[in-house]
Design a protein around this motif. Structure first.
Motif, mmCIF file in Angstrom:
data_model
loop_
_atom_site.group_PDB
_atom_site.id
_atom_site.type_symbol
_atom_site.label_atom_id
_atom_site.label_comp_id
_atom_site.label_asym_id
_atom_site.label_seq_id
_atom_site.Cartn_x
_atom_site.Cartn_y
_atom_site.Cartn_z
ATOM 1 N N ASN A 132 -51.172 7.117 31.163
ATOM 2 C CA ASN A 132 -51.855 7.099 32.622
ATOM 3 C C ASN A 132 -51.994 5.422 33.113
ATOM 4 O O ASN A 132 -51.677 5.312 34.430
ATOM 5 C CB ASN A 132 -53.302 7.503 32.577
ATOM 6 C CG ASN A 132 -53.305 9.068 32.432
ATOM 7 O OD1 ASN A 132 -52.180 9.609 32.762
ATOM 8 N ND2 ASN A 132 -54.151 9.557 31.700
ATOM 9 N N ASP A 146 -53.707 5.680 46.718
ATOM 10 C CA ASP A 146 -54.798 6.327 45.901
ATOM 11 C C ASP A 146 -54.895 5.008 44.930
ATOM 12 O O ASP A 146 -56.138 4.694 44.606
ATOM 13 C CB ASP A 146 -54.332 7.489 45.298
ATOM 14 C CG ASP A 146 -54.524 8.625 46.245
ATOM 15 O OD1 ASP A 146 -55.319 8.635 47.336
ATOM 16 O OD2 ASP A 146 -53.849 9.614 46.141
ATOM 17 N N LYS A 180 -57.835 7.997 34.682
ATOM 18 C CA LYS A 180 -58.039 9.479 35.104
ATOM 19 C C LYS A 180 -59.478 9.607 35.344
ATOM 20 O O LYS A 180 -59.596 10.279 36.381
ATOM 21 C CB LYS A 180 -57.338 10.379 34.023
ATOM 22 C CG LYS A 180 -56.123 10.255 33.738
ATOM 23 C CD LYS A 180 -55.143 10.330 35.010
ATOM 24 C CE LYS A 180 -55.207 11.464 35.438
ATOM 25 N NZ LYS A 180 -54.198 11.952 36.789
ATOM 26 N N GLN A 181 -60.335 9.084 34.626
ATOM 27 C CA GLN A 181 -61.754 9.444 35.094
ATOM 28 C C GLN A 181 -62.347 8.922 36.265
ATOM 29 O O GLN A 181 -62.863 9.509 37.264
ATOM 30 C CB GLN A 181 -62.701 8.907 33.992
ATOM 31 C CG GLN A 181 -64.040 9.497 33.870
ATOM 32 C CD GLN A 181 -64.143 10.959 34.108
ATOM 33 O OE1 GLN A 181 -63.690 11.756 33.321
ATOM 34 N NE2 GLN A 181 -64.994 11.341 35.037
ATOM 35 N N GLU A 183 -60.114 8.045 38.829
ATOM 36 C CA GLU A 183 -59.350 8.742 39.701
ATOM 37 C C GLU A 183 -60.060 10.123 40.121
ATOM 38 O O GLU A 183 -60.680 10.454 41.329
ATOM 39 C CB GLU A 183 -57.862 9.223 39.153
ATOM 40 C CG GLU A 183 -56.805 8.154 39.309
ATOM 41 C CD GLU A 183 -55.634 8.622 38.702
ATOM 42 O OE1 GLU A 183 -55.464 9.768 38.199
ATOM 43 O OE2 GLU A 183 -54.607 7.697 38.771
ATOM 44 N N GLY A 184 -60.787 10.789 39.211
ATOM 45 C CA GLY A 184 -61.438 11.941 39.565
ATOM 46 C C GLY A 184 -62.740 11.702 40.290
ATOM 47 O O GLY A 184 -63.228 12.284 41.009
ATOM 48 N N LEU A 185 -63.237 10.666 39.774
ATOM 49 C CA LEU A 185 -64.494 10.372 40.274
ATOM 50 C C LEU A 185 -64.521 10.009 41.730
ATOM 51 O O LEU A 185 -65.156 10.257 42.578
ATOM 52 C CB LEU A 185 -65.229 8.812 39.572
ATOM 53 C CG LEU A 185 -66.547 8.282 39.972
ATOM 54 C CD1 LEU A 185 -67.644 9.099 40.141
ATOM 55 C CD2 LEU A 185 -66.570 7.033 39.433
ATOM 56 N N SER A 187 -62.313 10.803 43.818
ATOM 57 C CA SER A 187 -61.910 12.191 44.818
ATOM 58 C C SER A 187 -62.990 13.178 44.999
ATOM 59 O O SER A 187 -63.030 13.556 45.916
ATOM 60 C CB SER A 187 -60.759 13.158 43.591
ATOM 61 O OG SER A 187 -60.493 14.280 44.349
ATOM 62 N N ARG A 188 -64.126 13.067 43.960
ATOM 63 C CA ARG A 188 -65.155 13.748 43.915
ATOM 64 C C ARG A 188 -66.332 13.041 44.975
ATOM 65 O O ARG A 188 -67.103 13.778 45.806
ATOM 66 C CB ARG A 188 -65.604 14.314 42.595
ATOM 67 C CG ARG A 188 -65.036 15.271 41.896
ATOM 68 C CD ARG A 188 -65.735 15.308 40.500
ATOM 69 N NE ARG A 188 -66.069 14.413 39.700
ATOM 70 C CZ ARG A 188 -65.232 13.911 38.875
ATOM 71 N NH1 ARG A 188 -64.020 14.513 38.513
ATOM 72 N NH2 ARG A 188 -65.065 12.925 37.950
ATOM 73 N N SER A 194 -68.517 5.929 44.303
ATOM 74 C CA SER A 194 -67.795 5.830 43.032
ATOM 75 C C SER A 194 -68.143 4.299 42.805
ATOM 76 O O SER A 194 -68.232 3.915 41.443
ATOM 77 C CB SER A 194 -66.288 5.958 43.359
ATOM 78 O OG SER A 194 -66.094 7.403 43.501
ATOM 79 N N LYS A 215 -68.520 9.516 33.243
ATOM 80 C CA LYS A 215 -68.951 10.921 33.595
ATOM 81 C C LYS A 215 -70.619 11.337 33.322
ATOM 82 O O LYS A 215 -70.941 11.725 34.316
ATOM 83 C CB LYS A 215 -68.272 11.740 32.670
ATOM 84 C CG LYS A 215 -68.149 13.307 33.103
ATOM 85 C CD LYS A 215 -67.013 14.105 32.216
ATOM 86 C CE LYS A 215 -66.838 15.415 32.825
ATOM 87 N NZ LYS A 215 -65.882 16.365 32.104
ATOM 88 N N GLU A 218 -72.010 9.467 36.045
ATOM 89 C CA GLU A 218 -71.915 10.258 37.501
ATOM 90 C C GLU A 218 -72.842 11.683 37.714
ATOM 91 O O GLU A 218 -73.798 11.850 38.813
ATOM 92 C CB GLU A 218 -70.461 10.815 37.562
ATOM 93 C CG GLU A 218 -70.341 11.608 38.831
ATOM 94 C CD GLU A 218 -68.860 12.385 38.757
ATOM 95 O OE1 GLU A 218 -68.444 13.031 39.639
ATOM 96 O OE2 GLU A 218 -68.063 12.205 37.622
#
Length: 284
Positions: A132, A146, A180-181, A183-185, A187-188, A194, A215, A218
């Motif tokens: 990644n 992004d 990846k974590q 990126e997801g953070l 996005s959410r 973030s 996580k 969050e």
């Protein structure tokens, strides 16, 4: 019973919109592997694992197993050169083999670094062995919005995104590879929240920042069961006070209650965290 060979046949494209290629068809040429170049803007350095792979290719070199590297012509400091977009391990192995003078390469149209980086991403998406972190660095080189947002969020949180998994310095404070974590953070939660979530960990001066830690924070700052009872600053204080004992307690809690480690870590931090006073609800 002998199996019959089958011809290549088209599949139904009902409901699909076939793409018309924006570039010309690739060409093949025979080149000396030592005439090829690698651009560090989107290509990784050769790791120890990569060196072992190269040695295996050298020892077992066979044209029936050979996959031509994918290259593109590019201008660099007034010189035209062929850059390897994919297949540098193969090219290095061929350059190291005294029985190989030239190799076939597939040449595609990608003249600048951005288009080359995009080609690299296209060649390596979903491929095992490409991390990644490597894909993120390639996305940055390709001016992906992004990827640029992720870097900006981390920069504003005073966190450094490392380029390789073994690049930590010191105790890894304010450093991470949890692409990846994050990126997801983003996005959410969006970029601003973030950054605030990441700052909680960064300000605790703990390192490196891991996916379970991110996580857990969050959850504590987003879930109504927790977020109304604590502040960002109090959570940072709790993380500092517990230090590494939090992970040890969380592992035991996770096993005992059969919950994910990151959730157990959140509960452990929350227990230590100073709580806000909740307003009294007036009886009807």
């Amino acid at each position: 019973m002998q199996n019959n060979v089958r011809p290549i046949a088209p599949v139904s494209i009902a409901g699909l919109t076939p793409n018309s290629p924006s570039t010309g068809m690739p060409i093949f040429e025979l080149v000396k592997p030592t005439d090829l170049f690698v651009d560090p803007a989107y290509q990784r350095n050769i790791s120890e694992k990569g060196s072992r792979q190269i040695r295996r290719i050298i020892e077992g070199f066979d044209w029936t197993k050979f996959k031509p590297p994918i290259c593109a012509y590019s201008e660099h400091e007034g010189r035209t050169m062929l850059k390897v977009l994919d297949g540098q391990h193969t090219a290095i192995a061929a350059a190291s083999n005294p029985h190989v003078d030239v190799i076939p390469v597939m040449i595609v149209e990608a003249e600048d670094t951005i288009s080359q980086a995009k080609a690299f991403i296209g060649q390596n998406t979903d491929r095992l062995g490409v991390t990644n972190l490597q894909m993120h660095q390639a996305a940055l080189a390709a001016a992906d919005e992004d990827a640029q947002t992720l870097e900006l969020v981390c920069h504003r949180a005073n966190i450094k995104v490392l380029k390789t998994t073994n690049a930590y310095t010191g105790d890894g404070c304010r450093q991470t590879i949890a692409i990846k974590q994050i990126e997801g953070l983003i996005s959410r939660r969006g970029a601003q929240r973030s950054r605030e979530i990441l700052e909680v960990l960064a300000n605790a001066e703990r390192g490196p920042l891991t996916a379970p830690q991110i996580k857990a924070v969050e959850l504590l700052l987003s879930d109504h069961e927790y977020c109304d009872k604590i502040t960002d600053e109090d959570l940072t204080d709790a993380i500092v006070e517990l230090l590494t004992t939090a992970e040890e307690e969380a592992k035991l809690l996770a096993v005992t209650h059969k919950i994910p480690f990151w959730r157990a870590l959140a509960i452990t931090w929350f227990r230590k965290c100073k709580k806000r006073r909740q307003p009294l609800t007036r009886a009807a």
